[in-house]
Design an enzyme around this catalytic site. Structure first.
Site, mmCIF file in Angstrom:
data_model
loop_
_atom_site.group_PDB
_atom_site.id
_atom_site.type_symbol
_atom_site.label_atom_id
_atom_site.label_comp_id
_atom_site.label_asym_id
_atom_site.label_seq_id
_atom_site.Cartn_x
_atom_site.Cartn_y
_atom_site.Cartn_z
ATOM 1 N N ASP A 316 0.822 -1.215 0.000
ATOM 2 C CA ASP A 316 0.000 0.000 0.000
ATOM 3 C C ASP A 316 0.856 1.265 0.000
ATOM 4 O O ASP A 316 1.903 1.330 0.637
ATOM 5 C CB ASP A 316 -0.891 -0.007 1.249
ATOM 6 C CG ASP A 316 -1.812 1.184 1.317
ATOM 7 O OD1 ASP A 316 -2.642 1.322 0.407
ATOM 8 O OD2 ASP A 316 -1.689 1.982 2.263
ATOM 9 N N GLU A 369 1.310 -0.561 -5.124
ATOM 10 C CA GLU A 369 0.319 0.484 -5.381
ATOM 11 C C GLU A 369 1.125 1.777 -5.545
ATOM 12 O O GLU A 369 1.504 2.426 -4.572
ATOM 13 C CB GLU A 369 -0.674 0.625 -4.225
ATOM 14 C CG GLU A 369 -1.760 1.636 -4.559
ATOM 15 C CD GLU A 369 -2.330 2.345 -3.341
ATOM 16 O OE1 GLU A 369 -3.403 2.958 -3.481
ATOM 17 O OE2 GLU A 369 -1.711 2.317 -2.275
#
Length: 410
Positions: A316, A369
């Site tokens: 993330d 990401e």
């Protein structure tokens, strides 16, 4: 029975050398709480890293949460690790660490960073856990490399466990074992090859969707036990469905029981707010230049891949890690030693993370990401890249959603 803390250790001198150098990537086998038998007596070994502490006690339901009843012993090797064996403490017992700091005599009360299980939020204690799951996914594990390859069909269904489907009669989310029925059936009907779970690790604030973690090694107790989550993964694998976890090494919350200000010092977070505080998310940023912190994070990645048979980690907020000026104005950040905006420690960490993952598991994927034009995100480290297997393209997602909003004439 005398249940005073006894001298005992799972750590060898080699473990300590690896830990100090940031190269111990199975710290979950050594730190935290471990049910063991010592001198014929069953109990639990506790070990916690708190180098700025003057004393550390284990407090729990077995000593009425009283500080000083079970003080741990600091190791002699300047590792900053406190440890000890407590007889008669075992599976299911609740505990925290009461830490008395050398810094301003501060006292903190912390959950175990390496706990395998936690109380159901909003309770915050760690749980001694010694469960066992007999895996039945041998077939999947033997051929998953073909399912995870870059040249293979890869269609991912992302979901948030807490809100994907509800038990309306009881007004609650489904348990891991209920998901093992309903979710498996749904994915088989829709034809996706993989599921991606938004963070399953323990977190105090449910509306965060799990992106503010306090229990990095514990699947959330909201939906069941660690063995229940393993059962869910097992059932998905037995139905030829891969499992990807969202993993959050980018930041962590300031909750009092979490990693922040752990031993009265900036232990896990960077001490400079320009590098250690995330203004958008009001959270703390890991100190990627500290060896023990790097070992904690990479151990955590290895833990989920090894202990839970996870097939991929979607990392993330990589963009927030790569740039020192991410979401900061002039004067709110400082250039690196070369005058650039890149976070060199974070880049080094991401490269080492990918190298260790693929060295240990050549049949999984790491997915970044990453929403910027940072070069070579998916190039191998030996070619100068970050080493990720894939890039999770936020731009494509946003463009697609914008297109869906248009009149059908388009």
């Amino acid at each position: 029975m005398d249940n005073k803390v006894q001298v005992y250790s799972l750590l060898t001198a080699f473990d300590i050398d690896l830990f100090k150098s940031g190269k111990h990537f199975r710290l979950f086998e050594k730190l935290g709480s471990h049910a063991v038998t010592h001198n014929g007596i069953k109990g639990t070994y506790f070990a916690v890293w708190a180098p700025s502490a003057k004393s550390v006690s284990v407090i729990g339901n077995f000593n009425f949460w009283v500080e000083g009843q079970h003080p741990l012993n600091v190791r002699w090797d300047s590792s900053g690790i406190w440890e000890g064996f407590i007889p008669a403490v075992g599976h299911g017992d609740l505990y925290k660490y009461k830490i008395h700091s050398n810094i301003n005599d501060v006292k903190t009360e912390k959950a175990d960073p390496y706990a395998r299980f936690c109380e159901i939020p909003s309770n915050t204690a760690s749980v001694v856990w010694d469960g066992n799951h007999k895996w039945q996914d041998k077939d999947w594990m033997s051929y998953r490399k073909n399912k995870n390859g870059l040249d293979k069909p890869y269609s991912v269904y992302e979901l948030h466990l807490g809100s994907w489907k509800k038990n309306l009669q009881e007004n609650r989310s489904l348990t891991y074992r209920e998901l093992a029925v309903d979710l498996v059936q749904y994915i088989k009907e829709t034809g996706f090859t993989h599921v991606e779970f938004m963070p399953v690790m323990e977190h105090p604030y449910e509306p965060s969707w799990g992106y503010q973690l306090t229990g990095y090694f514990a699947p959330s107790s909201r939906f069941g036990s660690p063995e229940d989550f393993k059962y869910l993964v097992d059932q998905l694998h037995q139905n030829d469905i891969g499992v990807i976890l969202d993993w959050v090494p980018s930041h962590f919350p300031e909750d009092a029981h979490g990693l922040g200000f752990f031993d009265g010092s900036c232990l896990y977070e960077h001490p400079d707010p320009k590098k250690g505080y995330h203004q958008d998310w009001k959270s703390l940023i890991f100190n990627y230049g500290r060896n023990e912190v790097r070992a904690f994070l990479i151990s955590n990645a290895i833990f989920w891949l090894e202990q839970y048979h996870i097939d991929g980690l979607r990392v993330d907020a990589v963009a927030s890690m790569l740039y020192l000026d991410y979401s900061r104005e002039d004067g709110q950040w400082e250039p690196n030693i070369y005058g650039g905006r890149e976070n060199l420690d974070a880049i080094s960490f991401l490269k080492e993370f990918n190298e260790e993952v693929f060295k240990n598991f050549d049949d999984v994927q790491t997915i970044a990401e990453e929403s910027t034009a940072f070069p070579m995100v998916t190039k191998p480290v030996y070619l100068g890249g970050l080493g990720f297997g894939m890039k999770w393209m936020m731009g494509w997602m946003h463009d697609t959603l914008e297109f869906f909003k248009k009149d059908p004439i388009y």
